[in-house]
Design a protein around this motif. Structure first.
Motif, mmCIF file in Angstrom:
data_model
loop_
_atom_site.group_PDB
_atom_site.id
_atom_site.type_symbol
_atom_site.label_atom_id
_atom_site.label_comp_id
_atom_site.label_asym_id
_atom_site.label_seq_id
_atom_site.Cartn_x
_atom_site.Cartn_y
_atom_site.Cartn_z
ATOM 1 N N PHE A 1 -5.241 4.929 2.021
ATOM 2 C CA PHE A 1 -5.007 4.631 3.429
ATOM 3 C C PHE A 1 -3.527 4.728 3.795
ATOM 4 C CE2 PHE A 1 -8.970 2.588 2.237
ATOM 5 C CZ PHE A 1 -9.820 2.979 3.261
ATOM 6 N N GLN A 2 -3.250 4.528 5.090
ATOM 7 C CA GLN A 2 -1.892 4.674 5.611
ATOM 8 C C GLN A 2 -0.929 3.656 5.002
ATOM 9 O OE1 GLN A 2 -1.814 4.632 9.868
ATOM 10 N NE2 GLN A 2 0.378 4.922 10.026
ATOM 11 N N PHE A 3 -1.423 2.449 4.741
ATOM 12 C CA PHE A 3 -0.591 1.403 4.154
ATOM 13 C C PHE A 3 -1.141 1.024 2.787
ATOM 14 C CE2 PHE A 3 -0.123 1.032 8.766
ATOM 15 C CZ PHE A 3 1.253 1.174 8.878
ATOM 16 N N PRO A 4 -0.287 0.561 1.871
ATOM 17 C CA PRO A 4 -0.708 0.313 0.493
ATOM 18 C C PRO A 4 -1.860 -0.682 0.392
ATOM 19 C CG PRO A 4 1.695 0.213 0.689
ATOM 20 C CD PRO A 4 1.152 0.281 2.078
ATOM 21 N N VAL A 5 -2.849 -0.339 -0.432
ATOM 22 C CA VAL A 5 -3.958 -1.238 -0.732
ATOM 23 C C VAL A 5 -3.961 -1.438 -2.242
ATOM 24 C CG1 VAL A 5 -6.443 -1.625 -0.604
ATOM 25 C CG2 VAL A 5 -5.283 -0.391 1.237
ATOM 26 N N ILE A 6 -3.297 -2.521 -2.686
ATOM 27 C CA ILE A 6 -3.171 -2.801 -4.119
ATOM 28 C C ILE A 6 -3.316 -4.300 -4.348
ATOM 29 C CG2 ILE A 6 -1.664 -0.804 -4.514
ATOM 30 C CD1 ILE A 6 0.693 -2.753 -4.652
ATOM 31 N N TYR A 7 -3.364 -4.694 -5.617
ATOM 32 C CA TYR A 7 -3.415 -6.106 -5.996
ATOM 33 C C TYR A 7 -2.014 -6.545 -6.411
ATOM 34 C CZ TYR A 7 -8.437 -5.285 -6.056
ATOM 35 O OH TYR A 7 -9.727 -4.960 -5.696
ATOM 36 N N GLN B 1 2.926 2.273 -2.304
ATOM 37 C CA GLN B 1 2.066 3.371 -1.844
ATOM 38 C C GLN B 1 1.856 4.405 -2.940
ATOM 39 O OE1 GLN B 1 -0.090 3.507 0.130
ATOM 40 N NE2 GLN B 1 -0.028 5.054 1.725
ATOM 41 N N LYS B 2 2.838 4.576 -3.806
ATOM 42 C CA LYS B 2 2.649 5.462 -4.962
ATOM 43 C C LYS B 2 1.539 4.919 -5.866
ATOM 44 C CE LYS B 2 6.296 7.184 -7.075
ATOM 45 N NZ LYS B 2 7.625 7.265 -7.699
ATOM 46 N N ILE B 3 1.463 3.578 -5.987
ATOM 47 C CA ILE B 3 0.371 2.982 -6.766
ATOM 48 C C ILE B 3 -0.965 3.270 -6.095
ATOM 49 C CG2 ILE B 3 -0.586 0.835 -7.674
ATOM 50 C CD1 ILE B 3 2.271 -0.309 -7.652
ATOM 51 N N SER B 4 -1.019 3.163 -4.763
ATOM 52 C CA SER B 4 -2.255 3.483 -4.028
ATOM 53 C C SER B 4 -2.673 4.919 -4.278
ATOM 54 C CB SER B 4 -2.054 3.248 -2.524
ATOM 55 O OG SER B 4 -2.038 1.883 -2.209
ATOM 56 N N LEU B 5 -1.706 5.828 -4.243
ATOM 57 C CA LEU B 5 -2.004 7.229 -4.536
ATOM 58 C C LEU B 5 -2.553 7.363 -5.947
ATOM 59 C CD1 LEU B 5 1.153 8.948 -2.981
ATOM 60 C CD2 LEU B 5 -1.190 9.145 -2.144
ATOM 61 N N ALA C 1 -14.706 13.349 -3.970
ATOM 62 C CA ALA C 1 -13.545 13.846 -3.220
ATOM 63 C C ALA C 1 -12.545 12.710 -3.086
ATOM 64 C CB ALA C 1 -13.965 14.343 -1.841
ATOM 65 N N ILE C 2 -11.288 13.074 -2.843
ATOM 66 C CA ILE C 2 -10.245 12.084 -2.580
ATOM 67 C C ILE C 2 -9.751 12.307 -1.152
ATOM 68 C CG2 ILE C 2 -8.039 11.122 -3.309
ATOM 69 C CD1 ILE C 2 -8.534 12.320 -6.061
ATOM 70 N N LEU C 3 -9.792 11.244 -0.357
ATOM 71 C CA LEU C 3 -9.428 11.323 1.053
ATOM 72 C C LEU C 3 -8.124 10.576 1.285
ATOM 73 C CD1 LEU C 3 -12.941 10.515 2.597
ATOM 74 C CD2 LEU C 3 -12.111 12.668 1.629
ATOM 75 N N PHE C 4 -7.199 11.205 1.996
ATOM 76 C CA PHE C 4 -5.891 10.617 2.276
ATOM 77 C C PHE C 4 -5.727 10.464 3.787
ATOM 78 C CE2 PHE C 4 -5.519 13.159 -1.586
ATOM 79 C CZ PHE C 4 -4.891 12.296 -2.467
ATOM 80 N N ASP C 5 -5.531 9.235 4.259
ATOM 81 C CA ASP C 5 -5.348 8.988 5.695
ATOM 82 C C ASP C 5 -3.884 8.664 5.968
ATOM 83 O OD1 ASP C 5 -5.604 8.503 8.352
ATOM 84 O OD2 ASP C 5 -7.050 6.856 8.181
ATOM 85 N N GLU C 6 -3.093 9.709 6.267
ATOM 86 C CA GLU C 6 -1.654 9.598 6.516
ATOM 87 C C GLU C 6 -0.978 8.727 5.455
ATOM 88 O OE1 GLU C 6 -0.159 9.925 10.418
ATOM 89 O OE2 GLU C 6 -2.103 9.621 11.348
ATOM 90 N N PRO C 7 -1.089 9.092 4.182
ATOM 91 C CA PRO C 7 -0.639 8.211 3.101
ATOM 92 C C PRO C 7 0.870 8.125 2.921
ATOM 93 C CG PRO C 7 -1.321 10.312 2.196
ATOM 94 C CD PRO C 7 -1.646 10.357 3.666
ATOM 95 N N LEU C 8 1.640 8.997 3.558
ATOM 96 C CA LEU C 8 3.085 9.005 3.331
ATOM 97 C C LEU C 8 3.873 8.361 4.464
ATOM 98 C CD1 LEU C 8 3.560 12.563 1.764
ATOM 99 C CD2 LEU C 8 2.924 10.401 0.670
ATOM 100 N N THR C 9 3.182 7.649 5.355
ATOM 101 C CA THR C 9 3.851 7.028 6.506
ATOM 102 C C THR C 9 4.968 6.086 6.089
ATOM 103 O OG1 THR C 9 1.829 7.175 7.817
ATOM 104 C CG2 THR C 9 3.492 5.609 8.562
ATOM 105 N N VAL C 10 4.746 5.285 5.049
ATOM 106 C CA VAL C 10 5.740 4.275 4.653
ATOM 107 C C VAL C 10 6.688 4.788 3.572
ATOM 108 C CG1 VAL C 10 4.194 2.384 5.247
ATOM 109 C CG2 VAL C 10 4.201 3.266 2.907
#
Length: 375
Positions: free
Chosen positions: A86-92, A145-149, A160-169
């Motif tokens: 996603f656009q913003f990091p989703v991690i633990y 965000q690199k971790i999210s990637l 498939a891998i979907l990227f929703d504007e992943p480099l915004t931040v």
């Protein structure tokens, strides 16, 4: 990886009647197995709606979605085996970088040796190897965000891998590095990648095929070269390029082209394929499109050059950007259609107010009837 076939439309209102009621107009398209695609367009054009339909986060109000021939229209993201960034990091935050990367694999019962090997490989690709034992909570937003990637890329079994504007931040310099990394990863693993962005540089440097979207419609699908050289719609010409394509209103008169506002009264007879000339004659009025890169200074005797008056000449460093007006250029009767040209050092002698001639008609010139390319 998976071939994804779409035949769908989506509206957020019940019983849509007009095009304006649709967030995503009827679309039939195939994402081929192992392809790298970008969904490109301005905010609100339907990019994320389309991505969420593919992922299963949103069920289209009309039509179907097939993965490798299987109807998954009603299936959840988990059932579709999709990875999404996603656009913003989703991690633990409470986990280390390595634990975050390993989580999708451990959650699926992948053997520990395979987890270690895969995490190490993805971490190396994303320059995270030195941070594997660090807690994610202390990292900057771009590192998170690199971790999210990495979490999206770590699984080898995804459809498939979907990227929703992943480099915004992401820091601008790091954006370039990550785009290159994603391209390398795609070439190595042939993953099916779908990347949403409003940034044409991101789309054109990342994807093999770019889907340009406007107002819920896919107006053109093609390579970076095709989108630049032959925009299928005037919107694509405007949107792709910096600056975008120049457009002039014109009409067909007695076997020649008249450009609206050209005070010189000239008529132009560029060499045209017979079917293009026939289409322009049948339409009567149309638009001429030419990229700033394909305009050049010429002389008054050139039958394919138009008279203009220079409004501004800017030294950009590697080229000169000249802005000129067509309407009344020679008679100085006022402003009209604007042309922008990317020129070499020959433009250094131009000053605001100068009369000049620009060769508009050449093999790169495009012609549009009802906003669509005649070809």
């Amino acid at each position: 990886m998976t071939r994804i076939d779409l035949d769908l439309a989506h509206a957020y209102v019940p019983d849509p009647q007009r095009d304006e009621d649709y967030a995503l107009l009827p679309l039939r398209f195939t994402f081929e197995d192992g392809g790298a695609y970008a969904l490109l367009g301005p905010s609100g054009c339907g990019k994320t709606t389309l991505l969420n339909c593919v992922s299963g986060l949103l069920r289209p109000s009309q039509g179907t979605i097939h993965f490798d021939g299987k109807d998954v229209t009603a299936a959840s993201p988990q059932a579709r085996n999709i990875a999404q960034v996603f656009q913003f990091p989703v991690i633990y935050d409470t986990m280390t970088v390595g634990e975050n990367l390993a989580f999708p694999l451990r959650n699926r019962g992948v053997p520990a040796a395979q987890v270690k090997e895969r995490v190490g490989r993805v971490a190396e690709m994303l320059d995270l190897s030195s941070s594997l034992d660090r807690r994610a909570s202390g990292l900057a937003a771009d590192a998170k965000q690199k971790i999210s990637l990495g979490r999206g890329l770590v699984r080898q079994d995804v459809s498939a891998i979907l990227f929703d504007e992943p480099l915004t931040v992401i820091d601008p310099h790091l954006k370039w590095q990550l785009r290159r990394k994603l391209k390398e990863i795609h070439h190595e693993f042939r993953l099916t990648l779908i990347y949403v962005t409003h940034d044409q540089t991101e789309a054109l440097t990342f994807a093999d095929q770019v889907v340009v979207m406007s107002r819920g419609k896919a107006v053109q699908v093609g390579s970076a070269e095709a989108l630049f050289e032959k925009p299928a719609h005037t919107f694509v010409g405007h949107f792709i390029g910096s600056p975008g394509m120049n457009f002039l209103s014109a009409a067909w008169r007695d076997g020649a082209i008249e450009v609206e506002g050209d005070a010189s009264g000239r008529r132009y007879t560029p060499p045209l394929a017979p079917h293009i000339a026939a289409a322009l004659q049948a339409a009567g009025t149309f638009r001429i499109g030419v990229r700033p890169e394909y305009l050049s200074l010429s002389g008054e005797g050139d039958p394919l050059a138009m008279p203009v008056r220079v409004a501004r000449a800017q030294d950009i460093g590697t080229y000169w950007l000249v802005t000129a007006t067509v309407a009344g250029a020679m008679a100085n009767t006022g402003e009209g259609a604007t042309l922008r040209a990317r020129l070499g050092t020959e433009a250094a002698a131009l000053n605001a107010g100068d009369a000049a001639w620009l060769a508009v008609f050449n093999r790169h010139t495009c012609y549009y009837v009802n906003e669509e390319l005649v070809q």
